[in-house]
Motif scaffolding. Structure first.
Motif, PDB file in Angstrom:
ATOM      1  N   SER A   2       0.836  -1.199   0.000  1.00  0.00           N
ATOM      2  CA  SER A   2       0.000   0.000   0.000  1.00  0.00           C
ATOM      3  C   SER A   2       0.871   1.249   0.000  1.00  0.00           C
ATOM      4  O   SER A   2       1.950   1.282   0.601  1.00  0.00           O
ATOM      5  N   VAL A   4      -0.518   4.124   1.044  1.00  0.00           N
ATOM      6  CA  VAL A   4      -1.166   5.014   2.020  1.00  0.00           C
ATOM      7  C   VAL A   4      -0.214   5.248   3.183  1.00  0.00           C
ATOM      8  O   VAL A   4       0.415   4.313   3.693  1.00  0.00           O
ATOM      9  N   GLN A  10       1.634   9.990   8.789  1.00  0.00           N
ATOM     10  CA  GLN A  10       0.615  11.001   8.521  1.00  0.00           C
ATOM     11  C   GLN A  10       0.641  12.095   9.578  1.00  0.00           C
ATOM     12  O   GLN A  10       0.563  13.294   9.269  1.00  0.00           O
ATOM     13  N   SER A  59      -4.360  13.964   0.025  1.00  0.00           N
ATOM     14  CA  SER A  59      -5.684  13.447  -0.292  1.00  0.00           C
ATOM     15  C   SER A  59      -6.608  14.592  -0.706  1.00  0.00           C
ATOM     16  O   SER A  59      -6.498  15.714  -0.204  1.00  0.00           O
ATOM     17  N   GLY A  64      -8.852  12.814   4.638  1.00  0.00           N
ATOM     18  CA  GLY A  64      -8.304  11.601   4.060  1.00  0.00           C
ATOM     19  C   GLY A  64      -6.834  11.400   4.377  1.00  0.00           C
ATOM     20  O   GLY A  64      -6.107  12.345   4.696  1.00  0.00           O
ATOM     21  N   ARG A  65      -6.393  10.155   4.285  1.00  0.00           N
ATOM     22  CA  ARG A  65      -4.984   9.823   4.469  1.00  0.00           C
ATOM     23  C   ARG A  65      -4.234  10.141   3.179  1.00  0.00           C
ATOM     24  O   ARG A  65      -4.701   9.870   2.071  1.00  0.00           O
ATOM     25  N   ARG A  67      -0.833   9.897   0.518  1.00  0.00           N
ATOM     26  CA  ARG A  67      -0.225   8.724  -0.111  1.00  0.00           C
ATOM     27  C   ARG A  67       1.181   9.027  -0.619  1.00  0.00           C
ATOM     28  O   ARG A  67       1.511  10.161  -0.947  1.00  0.00           O
ATOM     29  N   GLU A 168     -11.544   6.101  -3.423  1.00  0.00           N
ATOM     30  CA  GLU A 168     -10.570   5.257  -2.720  1.00  0.00           C
ATOM     31  C   GLU A 168     -10.231   5.828  -1.351  1.00  0.00           C
ATOM     32  O   GLU A 168     -10.094   5.074  -0.372  1.00  0.00           O
ATOM     33  N   ASP A 169     -10.109   7.141  -1.263  1.00  0.00           N
ATOM     34  CA  ASP A 169      -9.787   7.741   0.030  1.00  0.00           C
ATOM     35  C   ASP A 169     -10.966   7.657   0.990  1.00  0.00           C
ATOM     36  O   ASP A 169     -10.782   7.541   2.210  1.00  0.00           O
ATOM     37  N   GLN A 172     -10.883   4.185   2.372  1.00  0.00           N
ATOM     38  CA  GLN A 172      -9.842   4.110   3.389  1.00  0.00           C
ATOM     39  C   GLN A 172     -10.318   4.746   4.701  1.00  0.00           C
ATOM     40  O   GLN A 172     -10.062   4.232   5.793  1.00  0.00           O
ATOM     41  N   ARG A 175     -12.514   2.355   6.486  1.00  0.00           N
ATOM     42  CA  ARG A 175     -11.700   1.307   7.112  1.00  0.00           C
ATOM     43  C   ARG A 175     -11.052   1.804   8.403  1.00  0.00           C
ATOM     44  O   ARG A 175     -10.810   1.036   9.331  1.00  0.00           O
ATOM     45  N   ASP A 176     -10.776   3.101   8.442  1.00  0.00           N
ATOM     46  CA  ASP A 176     -10.119   3.673   9.623  1.00  0.00           C
ATOM     47  C   ASP A 176     -11.092   3.952  10.773  1.00  0.00           C
ATOM     48  O   ASP A 176     -10.649   4.260  11.883  1.00  0.00           O
TER      49      ASP A 176
END
Length: 453
Positions: A2, A4, A10, A59, A64-65, A67, A168-169, A172, A175-176
């Motif tokens: 990944s 990310v 971050q 992002s 957002g995270r 990349r 996609e962000d 993510q 998921r976080d």
């Protein structure tokens, strides 16, 4: 693999951007003879293919995270055309540290060569800490010097379309969410425990945006002497550094109300094929700095217990990291002091034994090597908000142990000379002989023990 950013990476990037501060690592080599510039060019070429060959793409989502992506171009190699006296080397290193680096827009690092008018040459490699930590940089440099290339195919910048990147962000971010929920609970508890501590913190006395120059000093100790002193004091090479950090904290007044020192010891967690920029965790200990120069047993025991405890009870500050993308920029700026550990924190970071190739940027052994941690462009407001900084960075290279110090204490004389005098006093406490000599004549660079005469 990944691309990310890891939550810690971050956080490091986000807080640095919010505070307007770039933390750099600077590798320094000195040759007492002529340098092979073609060898350095080969070294530079290999650096452009390892972990340093990347940048950060923000992002499109405000929460957002970010990349990792491939850089738009590669930094050039600077070879200074007009040699300078070796006595001006430290000034040139400061100039190199002031060259802007940017982990987002690039360049994220810079390599330069300075020929000495009186023979020999010096090299400087400055790198944004957002790209790599000390252990990772040591390995990346050693690999580049040895020609061990490990190219990583990061996605091209802008390779995702607008809607793809948003989707996609967002996925993510979903998921976080479980980690964010746990972070909210941890934050509530952390805030309660910090209320009393916050009341004891000194008020911010200066909100000036004026830049300040942090004091720096670098010393060299024979590796055998370093180990001998550590053994005599019932410690290890690592706890000797922590002991020095504790004594230096006492010397500059960076201790708790009861006189305790609170060293923070970064612990390497980098594994094989690990692409994180900062693959570390921290263990914090509280020790009596007065007896540190006589017996390192307390520091050794405290460090051992802290390492054991960290496996079962991770640093609560790490649990807060998933919240960082959700924080407004102004909030990030105000909480930097909490993340950095407060007004008594002193960092004791030891790279340990390094790969021999680290010392060979032109293909042959340099006469001296050191790594420094720097904060060019930091303001008074940031330093007063964080309570200043005190950090020691050490490693063993080519039969020597280097120790580089970085310091700023609000309300105190923050000159390089003062820091060298403070270090000199600490070294005498430990009966250690050291030098600030980069290979120059003694008239240019005297022994540390003479600095306070």
């Amino acid at each position: 693999m990944s691309n990310v950013l890891d939550p810690y990476d971050q956080t490091y990037f986000s807080f640095g951007r919010a505070a307007g501060v770039t933390n750099l690592l600077q590798c320094v080599w000195v040759y007492d003879r002529g340098i092979d510039v073609d060898g350095v060019r080969t070294f530079h070429h290999h650096l452009r293919q390892g972990l340093l060959a990347r940048r950060i793409e923000r992002s499109r989502l405000p929460f957002g995270r970010d990349r990792w992506v491939s850089p738009d171009g590669a930094p050039g190699l600077e070879v200074v055309a007009n040699p300078r006296p070796r006595a001006e080397f430290d000034a040139w290193l400061d100039e190199q540290a002031d060259i802007p680096l940017d982990a987002e827009h690039g360049p994220g690092w810079h390599l330069a060569v300075l020929p000495f008018a009186d023979g020999g040459a010096g090299l400087s490699l400055t790198v944004s800490h957002c790209l790599i930590d000390g252990v990772g940089l040591s390995q990346a440099v050693a690999d580049a010097a040895a020609g061990d290339q490990h190219p990583i195919a990061w996605p091209a910048a802008g390779s995702r379309g607008r809607w793809q990147s948003l989707a996609e962000d967002a996925v993510q971010a979903v998921r976080d969410m479980p980690a964010v929920g746990r972070a909210v609970v941890a934050a509530a508890g952390f805030a309660r425990r910090q209320r009393g501590a916050a009341a004891s913190q000194p008020a911010i006395v200066d909100e000036s945006d004026d830049r300040v120059t942090l004091s720096t000093a670098t010393i060299f100790v024979d590796a055998d002497e370093w180990n001998t002193r550590a053994n005599v004091l019932k410690g290890t090479a690592n706890t000797l550094l922590a002991g020095m950090a504790a004594r230096l904290a006492l010397r500059v007044g960076r201790v708790t109300a009861d006189g305790s020192a609170t060293p923070s010891i970064p612990v390497n967690t980098r594994s094989e094929c690990d692409t994180r920029a900062n693959a570390i965790t921290n263990v914090d200990i509280t020790v009596d700095p007065v007896g540190a120069a006589i017996d390192l047993s307390e520091i050794r025991a405290a460090t051992k217990q802290a390492l054991i405890r960290s496996k079962d009870v991770p640093d609560e500050r790490w649990a807060l990291l998933p919240l960082v993308p959700l924080l407004p920029e102004q909030v990030k700026k105000r909480v930097v002091g909490v993340v950095t550990g407060g007004t008594t924190n002193v960092v004791s970071s030891n790279l340990g034994d390094t790969a021999p190739a680290l010392n060979k940027p032109d293909g042959t052994d340099a006469d001296y090597f050191a790594m420094k941690s720097l904060y060019p462009g930091v303001t008074k407001a940031i330093m007063h908000r964080t309570g200043g900084v005190l950090a020691l960075l050490s490693g063993r290279v080519n039969g020597r142990v280097f120790v580089s110090a970085l310091a700023y204490q609000p309300g105190r004389n923050n000159s390089d000379d003062q820091l060298r005098q403070d270090l000199s006093s600490v070294l005498r406490d430990f009966s250690i002989t050291a030098s600030t000599d980069w290979g120059a004549t003694q008239a240019d660079s005297p022994e540390l023990c003479d600095l306070t005469a």
